[in-house]
Design an enzyme around this catalytic site. Structure first.
Site, PDB file in Angstrom:
ATOM      1  N   ASP A  83      58.712  50.309  -0.742  1.00 36.52           N
ATOM      2  CA  ASP A  83      57.503  51.327  -0.387  1.00 36.52           C
ATOM      3  C   ASP A  83      57.062  51.846  -1.714  1.00 36.52           C
ATOM      4  O   ASP A  83      57.928  52.044  -2.506  1.00 36.52           O
ATOM      5  CB  ASP A  83      58.214  52.444   0.625  1.00 36.52           C
ATOM      6  CG  ASP A  83      56.551  53.067   0.907  1.00 36.52           C
ATOM      7  OD1 ASP A  83      55.719  52.853   1.020  1.00 36.52           O
ATOM      8  OD2 ASP A  83      56.972  54.261   1.456  1.00 36.52           O
TER       9      ASP A  83
ATOM     10  N   HIS B 100      50.208  46.363  -5.272  1.00 37.11           N
ATOM     11  CA  HIS B 100      51.145  45.173  -4.608  1.00 37.11           C
ATOM     12  C   HIS B 100      51.355  44.147  -5.422  1.00 37.11           C
ATOM     13  O   HIS B 100      52.502  43.301  -5.443  1.00 37.11           O
ATOM     14  CB  HIS B 100      50.148  44.856  -3.215  1.00 37.11           C
ATOM     15  CG  HIS B 100      50.044  45.883  -2.427  1.00 37.11           C
ATOM     16  ND1 HIS B 100      51.041  46.591  -2.028  1.00 37.11           N
ATOM     17  CD2 HIS B 100      48.890  46.377  -1.789  1.00 37.11           C
ATOM     18  CE1 HIS B 100      50.627  47.673  -1.148  1.00 37.11           C
ATOM     19  NE2 HIS B 100      49.228  47.296  -0.989  1.00 37.11           N
TER      20      HIS B 100
ATOM     21  N   LEU C 296      71.685  32.572  -2.325  1.00 32.42           N
ATOM     22  CA  LEU C 296      71.095  33.673  -1.800  1.00 32.42           C
ATOM     23  C   LEU C 296      70.238  33.401  -0.637  1.00 32.42           C
ATOM     24  O   LEU C 296      69.340  32.551  -0.672  1.00 32.42           O
ATOM     25  CB  LEU C 296      70.459  34.581  -2.807  1.00 32.42           C
ATOM     26  CG  LEU C 296      69.708  35.758  -2.397  1.00 32.42           C
ATOM     27  CD1 LEU C 296      70.762  37.134  -2.116  1.00 32.42           C
ATOM     28  CD2 LEU C 296      68.489  36.260  -3.309  1.00 32.42           C
TER      29      LEU C 296
HETATM   30  C1  IPE Z   1      56.942  50.333   5.375  1.00 28.67           C
HETATM   31  O1  IPE Z   1      56.051  50.997   4.442  1.00 28.67           O
HETATM   32  C2  IPE Z   1      56.524  48.999   5.359  1.00 28.67           C
HETATM   33  C3  IPE Z   1      56.799  48.134   4.133  1.00 28.67           C
HETATM   34  C4  IPE Z   1      57.351  48.498   3.142  1.00 28.67           C
HETATM   35  C5  IPE Z   1      56.301  46.806   4.387  1.00 28.67           C
HETATM   36  P1  IPE Z   1      54.899  51.890   5.169  1.00 28.67           P
HETATM   37  O2  IPE Z   1      54.169  52.365   3.840  1.00 28.67           O
HETATM   38  O3  IPE Z   1      53.983  50.939   6.010  1.00 28.67           O
HETATM   39  O4  IPE Z   1      55.605  52.857   5.689  1.00 28.67           O
HETATM   40  P2  IPE Z   1      54.831  54.474   6.489  1.00 28.67           P
HETATM   41  O5  IPE Z   1      53.790  54.265   7.023  1.00 28.67           O
HETATM   42  O6  IPE Z   1      54.853  55.413   5.323  1.00 28.67           O
HETATM   43  O7  IPE Z   1      56.120  54.944   7.394  1.00 28.67           O
HETATM   44  C1  IPE Z   2      54.558  49.150   0.390  1.00 30.11           C
HETATM   45  O1  IPE Z   2      53.603  50.063  -0.380  1.00 30.11           O
HETATM   46  C2  IPE Z   2      53.989  47.881   0.606  1.00 30.11           C
HETATM   47  C3  IPE Z   2      53.553  47.795   1.926  1.00 30.11           C
HETATM   48  C4  IPE Z   2      53.549  48.595   2.806  1.00 30.11           C
HETATM   49  C5  IPE Z   2      52.705  46.528   1.989  1.00 30.11           C
HETATM   50  P1  IPE Z   2      52.699  51.143   0.122  1.00 30.11           P
HETATM   51  O2  IPE Z   2      51.236  50.360   0.012  1.00 30.11           O
HETATM   52  O3  IPE Z   2      52.871  51.515   1.379  1.00 30.11           O
HETATM   53  O4  IPE Z   2      52.547  52.099  -1.056  1.00 30.11           O
HETATM   54  P2  IPE Z   2      52.184  53.674  -0.869  1.00 30.11           P
HETATM   55  O5  IPE Z   2      53.382  53.989   0.489  1.00 30.11           O
HETATM   56  O6  IPE Z   2      50.937  53.643  -0.387  1.00 30.11           O
HETATM   57  O7  IPE Z   2      52.501  54.202  -2.013  1.00 30.11           O
HETATM   58 MG    MG Z   3      53.932  53.264   1.853  1.00 26.75          MG
END
Ligand code: IPE
Ligand code: IPE
Ligand code: MG
Length: 239
Positions: free
Chosen positions: A12, A29, A123
């Site tokens: 995240d 991303h 792995l």
């Molecule tokens: C969790 O992250 C999902 C992934 C990392 C793929 P999110 O950014 O979607 O989670 P929330 O919405 O903050 O809980």
């Molecule tokens: C996690 O990063 C990746 C996915 C959920 C696909 P985020 O896109 O949720 O990044 P933040 O939480 O907005 O910083």
């Molecule tokens: Mg996120």
């Protein structure tokens, strides 16, 4: 040091990483894919047997359409670019999640990557894409019901999408949030949790080692008392 056999990661913080740099979320991303490549290699180097990452949740479809399609394209392109190198590094790729909602071309790419790396043994690299912990439990239960199999902990566990690996020993979530966000609800029952403030693109080898060190210092009791799991004290040698 005790190295976890299975590490699971909620990757995240890509969006915030990009925002800090006045860049579009998708640039975050893309940087996240680079960080993941570094992490896979680091896990191989450290003798970790299974790495499971959360790449796209069942709920991430709620994001703006451009971000959703960007994430799917990123998966497809990373896959075709990295699969040869993953193979060389002895990595077996497995996709975990509901493939039905993915474009056919992408789903075919996932199948091919799994086939091409199926015999690698260093792995197991599980990529959870269009995955949700509740989806996983529900699909397992539905499958057992359709087959007329009684639902028990064992039968449900073996119908779940992660039945090919042991449960995670260590769950890492980057980006500072302290929640599970519908990741491996069933499989995390006894995992050690580690929350890193690092945004995923910044999560490097040192950050991974910090999580592994924290894991090594934990006492996993699985319901027992501390005394029950202490190794027997060595017999005193008479002087
Ligand atoms: C969790 O992250 C999902 C992934 C990392 C793929 P999110 O950014 O979607 O989670 P929330 O919405 O903050 O809980
Ligand atoms: C996690 O990063 C990746 C996915 C959920 C696909 P985020 O896109 O949720 O990044 P933040 O939480 O907005 O910083
Ligand atoms: Mg996120």
């Amino acid at each position: 040091m005790t190295v976890p056999r299975h590490v699971a990661i909620v990757m995240d913080g890509n969006g915030r990483w990009a925002k800090q740099r006045y860049m579009p979320r998708l640039a975050g991303h893309a940087q996240g894919v680079k960080s993941l490549r570094r992490c896979v290699k680091a896990c191989v180097d450290r003798g970790i047997s299974v790495l499971t990452v959360f790449a796209f949740s069942s709920e991430n479809w709620r994001r703006p359409e451009a971000e959703v399609s960007g994430l799917i394209s990123l998966l497809a392109s990373a896959l075709s670019r990295e699969v040869v190198q993953l193979g060389k590094d002895g990595v077996r790729v497995c996709f975990v999640g509901d493939r039905q909602a993915l474009p056919e071309r992408v789903a075919a790419g996932l199948d091919a990557a799994e086939r091409e790396t199926a015999n690698n043994t260093k792995l197991v690299f599980n990529v959870c894409f269009n995955y949700g912990g509740r989806w996983d439990i529900a699909q397992a239960a539905a499958r057992l019901a359709a087959e007329g199999v009684a639902i028990t902990e064992d039968s449900l566990g073996s119908a779940m999408s992660m039945a090919h690996v042991p449960d995670p020993d260590l769950l890492i979530r980057t980006g500072g949030e302290m929640r599970i966000s519908n990741f491996l609800l069933w499989q995390l029952a006894y995992s050690e949790l580690f929350f890193s403030p690092a945004l995923w693109p910044d999560f490097d080898e040192a950050a991974l080692d910090e999580a592994i060190a924290a894991y090594g210092a934990r006492e996993r009791r699985f319901g027992k008392t501390s005394a029950q799991i202490q190794p027997a004290a060595p017999a005193k040698i008479p002087v």
